[in-house]
Enzyme design. Structure first.
Site, PDB file in Angstrom:
ATOM      1  CG  HIS A   1      -0.358  -0.058   2.556  1.00 53.49           C
ATOM      2  ND1 HIS A   1      -0.273  -1.053   3.356  1.00 53.49           N
ATOM      3  CD2 HIS A   1       0.421   0.829   2.981  1.00 53.49           C
ATOM      4  CE1 HIS A   1       0.382  -0.993   4.362  1.00 53.49           C
ATOM      5  NE2 HIS A   1       1.033   0.508   4.340  1.00 53.49           N
TER       6      HIS A   1
HETATM    7  P1  TYD Z   1      -2.066  -2.846   7.571  1.00 57.91           P
HETATM    8  O1  TYD Z   1      -1.550  -1.695   7.778  1.00 57.91           O
HETATM    9  O2  TYD Z   1      -2.793  -3.295   6.497  1.00 57.91           O
HETATM   10  O3  TYD Z   1      -0.764  -4.012   7.837  1.00 57.91           O
HETATM   11  P2  TYD Z   1       0.514  -4.241   6.912  1.00 57.91           P
HETATM   12  O4  TYD Z   1       0.515  -3.037   5.982  1.00 57.91           O
HETATM   13  O5  TYD Z   1       1.518  -4.532   7.624  1.00 57.91           O
HETATM   14  O6  TYD Z   1       0.078  -5.619   6.178  1.00 57.91           O
HETATM   15  O7  TYD Z   1      -2.819  -3.249   8.929  1.00 57.91           O
HETATM   16  C1  TYD Z   1      -3.246  -4.624   9.359  1.00 57.91           C
HETATM   17  C2  TYD Z   1      -4.334  -4.588  10.331  1.00 57.91           C
HETATM   18  O8  TYD Z   1      -3.957  -3.714  11.581  1.00 57.91           O
HETATM   19  C3  TYD Z   1      -5.390  -3.604   9.924  1.00 57.91           C
HETATM   20  O9  TYD Z   1      -6.745  -4.366  10.277  1.00 57.91           O
HETATM   21  C4  TYD Z   1      -5.379  -2.387  10.690  1.00 57.91           C
HETATM   22  C5  TYD Z   1      -4.624  -2.578  11.904  1.00 57.91           C
HETATM   23  N1  TYD Z   1      -3.853  -1.554  12.388  1.00 57.91           N
HETATM   24  C6  TYD Z   1      -4.137  -0.730  13.376  1.00 57.91           C
HETATM   25  O10 TYD Z   1      -5.232  -0.868  13.933  1.00 57.91           O
HETATM   26  N2  TYD Z   1      -3.212   0.393  13.765  1.00 57.91           N
HETATM   27  C7  TYD Z   1      -2.084   0.520  13.368  1.00 57.91           C
HETATM   28  O11 TYD Z   1      -1.320   1.486  13.579  1.00 57.91           O
HETATM   29  C8  TYD Z   1      -1.721  -0.389  12.212  1.00 57.91           C
HETATM   30  C9  TYD Z   1      -0.305  -0.036  11.421  1.00 57.91           C
HETATM   31  C10 TYD Z   1      -2.759  -1.378  11.758  1.00 57.91           C
END
Ligand code: TYD
Length: 137
Positions: free
Chosen positions: A55
């Site tokens: 992303h």
């Molecule tokens: P995501 O940003 O999609 O993770 P990655 O890029 O590492 O694969 O986030 C995964 C899940 O965690 C999503 O449900 C949102 C949650 N999340 C939070 O609640 N707070 C945060 O600060 C982050 C980074 C993610």
């Protein structure tokens, strides 16, 4: 205005205080950290072969650190790509807003520590590469 590119996202070498009983690295707002810290999160217990990220963020600035183990961070500005292996806790990759990023090749037990300039905000994400390419065009 000049567009931010992957070449503006540098590896930062944090100070390391070495001691016979181990090392310590401190990262302070406004000193070692080039932005104001609002949030810390970390990825851990990552199953072998899994990738994270895929992303981009509109406003968020991050410092990505391998607090333990190693992994590869690939950043992409829509024109150029750069892959950096993070493998020591005193290196950070400064990721500016607007970069597509992928994190892969996590070693067993790796901890990906992220220092972030904003609170968690779902509206700050670009979730598909197609949307990202339209955004940077
Ligand atoms: P995501 O940003 O999609 O993770 P990655 O890029 O590492 O694969 O986030 C995964 C899940 O965690 C999503 O449900 C949102 C949650 N999340 C939070 O609640 N707070 C945060 O600060 C982050 C980074 C993610």
């Amino acid at each position: 205005m000049k567009k931010t590119t992957v070449f503006d996202c540098n590896i930062v070498h944090f100070p390391r205080l070495q001691n016979r009983a181990g090392n310590i690295t401190a990262v302070q707002n406004g000193i070692e950290l080039p932005f104001d810290l609002k949030r810390v999160y970390y990825l851990y217990d990552i199953p072998g072969g899994e990738d994270r990220g895929a992303h981009a963020h509109l406003r968020l600035e991050q410092m990505i650190i391998a607090a333990s183990g190693s992994f590869d961070v690939t950043i992409d500005d829509g024109r150029n790509k750069k892959t950096v292996q993070l493998n020591r806790p005193f290196f950070g990759l400064h990721v500016l807003p607007g970069m597509w990023r992928d994190i892969s090749n996590f070693s067993s037990g790796a901890i990906c520590l992220v220092l972030a300039s904003e609170l968690y905000d779902t509206t700050d994400y670009i979730r598909t590469y197609e949307e990202y390419l339209n955004y940077v065009k």
